[in-house]
Design a protein around this motif. Structure first.
Motif, PDB file in Angstrom:
ATOM      1  N   MET A   1       0.812  -1.211   0.000  1.00 40.37           N
ATOM      2  CA  MET A   1       0.000   0.000   0.000  1.00 40.37           C
ATOM      3  C   MET A   1       0.847   1.265   0.000  1.00 40.37           C
ATOM      4  O   MET A   1       0.345   2.340  -0.208  1.00 40.37           O
ATOM      5  N   HIS A   2       2.156   1.163   0.267  1.00 44.33           N
ATOM      6  CA  HIS A   2       3.029   2.326   0.265  1.00 44.33           C
ATOM      7  C   HIS A   2       3.383   2.707  -1.171  1.00 44.33           C
ATOM      8  O   HIS A   2       3.764   1.869  -1.972  1.00 44.33           O
ATOM      9  N   SER A   3       3.256   3.982  -1.489  1.00 45.14           N
ATOM     10  CA  SER A   3       3.552   4.445  -2.843  1.00 45.14           C
ATOM     11  C   SER A   3       5.051   4.376  -3.099  1.00 45.14           C
ATOM     12  O   SER A   3       5.859   4.781  -2.266  1.00 45.14           O
ATOM     13  N   GLY A   4       5.409   3.869  -4.261  1.00 46.09           N
ATOM     14  CA  GLY A   4       6.819   3.792  -4.627  1.00 46.09           C
ATOM     15  C   GLY A   4       7.098   4.392  -5.986  1.00 46.09           C
ATOM     16  O   GLY A   4       8.204   4.256  -6.509  1.00 46.09           O
ATOM     17  N   PHE A   5       6.079   5.064  -6.575  1.00 49.57           N
ATOM     18  CA  PHE A   5       6.181   5.509  -7.964  1.00 49.57           C
ATOM     19  C   PHE A   5       5.583   6.901  -8.088  1.00 49.57           C
ATOM     20  O   PHE A   5       4.480   7.170  -7.597  1.00 49.57           O
ATOM     21  N   ASP A   6       6.314   7.817  -8.757  1.00 51.54           N
ATOM     22  CA  ASP A   6       5.856   9.191  -8.982  1.00 51.54           C
ATOM     23  C   ASP A   6       5.151   9.254 -10.332  1.00 51.54           C
ATOM     24  O   ASP A   6       5.792   9.348 -11.382  1.00 51.54           O
ATOM     25  N   ASN A   7       3.833   9.225 -10.311  1.00 55.02           N
ATOM     26  CA  ASN A   7       3.060   9.135 -11.544  1.00 55.02           C
ATOM     27  C   ASN A   7       3.159  10.401 -12.393  1.00 55.02           C
ATOM     28  O   ASN A   7       3.261  10.330 -13.625  1.00 55.02           O
ATOM     29  N   ASP A   8       3.134  11.562 -11.759  1.00 53.37           N
ATOM     30  CA  ASP A   8       3.210  12.822 -12.518  1.00 53.37           C
ATOM     31  C   ASP A   8       4.561  12.952 -13.229  1.00 53.37           C
ATOM     32  O   ASP A   8       4.627  13.394 -14.382  1.00 53.37           O
ATOM     33  N   LYS A   9       5.628  12.588 -12.537  1.00 46.10           N
ATOM     34  CA  LYS A   9       6.956  12.632 -13.144  1.00 46.10           C
ATOM     35  C   LYS A   9       7.015  11.683 -14.336  1.00 46.10           C
ATOM     36  O   LYS A   9       7.583  12.018 -15.390  1.00 46.10           O
ATOM     37  N   TYR A  10       6.405  10.527 -14.190  1.00 43.18           N
ATOM     38  CA  TYR A  10       6.394   9.534 -15.260  1.00 43.18           C
ATOM     39  C   TYR A  10       5.699  10.072 -16.508  1.00 43.18           C
ATOM     40  O   TYR A  10       6.219   9.973 -17.624  1.00 43.18           O
ATOM     41  N   ILE A  11       4.519  10.657 -16.333  1.00 42.75           N
ATOM     42  CA  ILE A  11       3.763  11.173 -17.472  1.00 42.75           C
ATOM     43  C   ILE A  11       4.551  12.253 -18.197  1.00 42.75           C
ATOM     44  O   ILE A  11       4.615  12.295 -19.431  1.00 42.75           O
ATOM     45  N   SER A  12       5.185  13.143 -17.430  1.00 44.54           N
ATOM     46  CA  SER A  12       5.954  14.227 -18.029  1.00 44.54           C
ATOM     47  C   SER A  12       7.150  13.701 -18.824  1.00 44.54           C
ATOM     48  O   SER A  12       7.375  14.105 -19.973  1.00 44.54           O
ATOM     49  N   LEU A  13       7.915  12.788 -18.217  1.00 47.26           N
ATOM     50  CA  LEU A  13       9.074  12.228 -18.903  1.00 47.26           C
ATOM     51  C   LEU A  13       8.663  11.454 -20.144  1.00 47.26           C
ATOM     52  O   LEU A  13       9.291  11.547 -21.206  1.00 47.26           O
ATOM     53  N   GLN A  14       7.580  10.690 -20.027  1.00 49.75           N
ATOM     54  CA  GLN A  14       7.147   9.845 -21.129  1.00 49.75           C
ATOM     55  C   GLN A  14       6.717  10.671 -22.333  1.00 49.75           C
ATOM     56  O   GLN A  14       7.086  10.393 -23.479  1.00 49.75           O
ATOM     57  N   ALA A  15       5.924  11.713 -22.068  1.00 50.97           N
ATOM     58  CA  ALA A  15       5.461  12.573 -23.160  1.00 50.97           C
ATOM     59  C   ALA A  15       6.630  13.254 -23.862  1.00 50.97           C
ATOM     60  O   ALA A  15       6.667  13.362 -25.091  1.00 50.97           O
ATOM     61  N   GLU A  16       7.587  13.703 -23.077  1.00 47.58           N
ATOM     62  CA  GLU A  16       8.756  14.382 -23.645  1.00 47.58           C
ATOM     63  C   GLU A  16       9.526  13.457 -24.584  1.00 47.58           C
ATOM     64  O   GLU A  16       9.919  13.867 -25.699  1.00 47.58           O
TER      65      GLU A  16
END
Length: 493
Positions: A1-16
């Protein structure tokens, strides 16, 4: 249940990175989307913090320049292959995907049926698509694929496939699941575009395996467990190692197909823009992991889930023995056993002490609750009630649904609907809870807190009914069952 992933950072990097790849091929880009564009629950389970719709949200920023082609393997249609997370066949999922894409403003150009060899079910599906006004194309199996490059890159190979008519600069090729022929579809299109004098490029967006994590990282092992039935493996990318002296992880089929891709690029454009399969990818998931141990724990649990899912399927159908053996090897590699989840130990202990099927669930705070088989509620229903009490802070001993509400439903099932099982399934229990909530505020509180169970892990000492499994899946609860039935029968509904 502990978050280990930054979803916003992922979306930004992926789109770039995708924009950079589009710019690299000025004319046209075929972008293979591996895995699932949305409803990517595997990724959200092994990368806690990853949102199932992350990829589609990123792609929406490119929707004006993009169209979508959906690929489906004719053999999957013939075998009525089912998506394990949704419980629907791949061909039905094609239609679901089309509706979902269209509702988000995407243009869905067509459907391509791959590995077509006159399968009757594939023919029926194509007629169904035609009747709906959906354009479809056929791609065929190629003798010697993927090693015979001369045949593949010829009129007898890709040249035999239908040319998919497209109209936008970015063509996203996706599918209901793995093994659908997405890469082959892209490569075939590059061949046909070259014959027509059109400059086009190819890139791959595949979340797993994560190229910059070790081969033995639990997240990568979990992906192997998820695709164990396909006989696929994660391997070190030998082309990348040779070209750059850097160790990266890739998919064995991508490594196998790379010489084909390179040969196609060389024959069409004079040279290949890629020196390795890893170069083809634009996956930035590994860059967005912020708590490696949280992701490792989540991935280990996913490997165990795949083990029990496969064991249950083997029990039900007699098929999947080699798949189960492979997952057992993967469990050994990850250093875990079937007892990794405390829910299994609790469920088996409850069964032993009560002499009847039982279940257990790990709640978001890490506590474990159990449910036993009773006179009015089955184990799945009892566990659901106790779990709802747990996340609501209600005493486990408190009766929220009175027998006066439950007994008439049981009577209806046995006396009028002629069911041999008088106990309520979990969906029926939720309905009874809803009825009780009219006058009982505690019942209403339990219903309001149902979303808190999303992502929890439940384990049952026997194979539960399809109705119970469906309800748990709808609530977002991960379910594992001991591979045995409650009763010894030859036929189970």
């Amino acid at each position: 249940m502990h978050s280990g992933f930054d979803n916003d950072k992922y979306i930004s990097l992926q789109a770039e990175h995708i924009r950079e790849r589009i710019a690299q091929f000025g004319g046209k880009l075929y972008l293979e989307f591996g895995g699932k564009l949305f409803d990517d629950y595997h990724a959200s389970r092994v990368l806690p913090g990853f949102e199932p719709d992350s990829k589609i949200r990123m792609l929406q920023s490119l929707s004006d320049d993009a169209e979508i082609v959906i690929a489906i393997n004719a053999n999957d249609i013939e075998k009525s292959k089912v998506r394990g997370d949704l419980g629907i066949t791949y061909d039905d999922d094609v239609l679901r995907l089309m509706d979902s894409f269209r509702s988000m403003g995407f243009m869905v150009g067509s459907v391509v049926i791959t590995r077509y060899a006159n399968q009757p079910a594939a023919d029926l599906f194509r007629k169904r698509l035609t009747s709906m006004g959906i354009t479809s194309y056929l791609h065929y199996s190629i003798p010697g694929y993927p090693s015979d490059i001369d045949t593949i890159v010829s009129e007898e190979g890709y040249g035999r496939n239908d040319y998919i008519e497209t109209s936008r600069p970015l063509v996203v090729v996706t599918a209901p699941g793995p093994g659908s022929g997405k890469m082959a579809t892209c490569l075939s299109q590059l061949y046909h575009e070259g014959k027509r004098g059109i400059t086009a490029g190819y890139a791959k967006y595949e979340t797993f395996p994560i190229w910059n994590l070790p081969l033995t990282h639990p997240v990568n092992i979990a992906y192997e467990a998820a695709t164990a039935d396909l006989n696929d493996d994660n391997i070190i990318d030998p082309f990348h190692l040779e070209a750059y002296g850097t160790t990266t992880v890739n998919y064995n089929r991508d490594v196998e197909i790379f010489p084909v891709l390179r040969a196609i690029m060389e024959r069409i454009a004079g040279e290949s823009p890629y020196r390795s399969p890893t170069d083809m990818g634009v996956n930035m998931a590994g860059m967005a992991i912020v708590d490696d141990e949280a992701c490792c724990d989540a991935a280990r649990m996913e490997i165990v889930r795949r083990y029990f899912q496969t064991a249950v399927e083997l029990k039900r159908t007699g098929i999947g023995e080699r798949t189960l053996e492979k997952i057992e090897l993967l469990m050994n590699r990850a250093g875990i056993t079937p007892n990794y989840s405390p829910a299994r130990t609790a469920a088996l202990l409850k069964e032993e002490t009560t002499g009847a099927p039982a279940g257990a669930m790990v709640l978001p705070d890490g506590t474990v609750v159990t449910g036993k088989t009773g006179n009015l509620l089955g184990a799945a229903s009892a566990l659901l009630m106790n779990a709802l009490k747990g996340v609501s802070g209600i005493d486990d001993e408190l009766y929220v649904i009175s027998d006066e509400v439950l007994e008439p439903i049981c009577h209806l099932k046995t006396e009028h609907l002629h069911s041999q099982n008088p106990r309520l399934h979990s969906d029926e229990t939720l309905l009874a809870l809803s009825v009780s909530s009219v006058e009982n505020p505690i019942a209403a509180q339990l219903i309001d807190n149902a979303d808190k169970l999303r992502g929890c892990d439940a384990f049952f000492s026997v194979i539960i009914s399809a109705a119970d499994e469906k309800l748990y899946r709808t609530l977002g609860i991960n379910v594992c069952c001991e591979p045995k039935y409650e009763q010894h029968r030859y036929y189970h509904k």
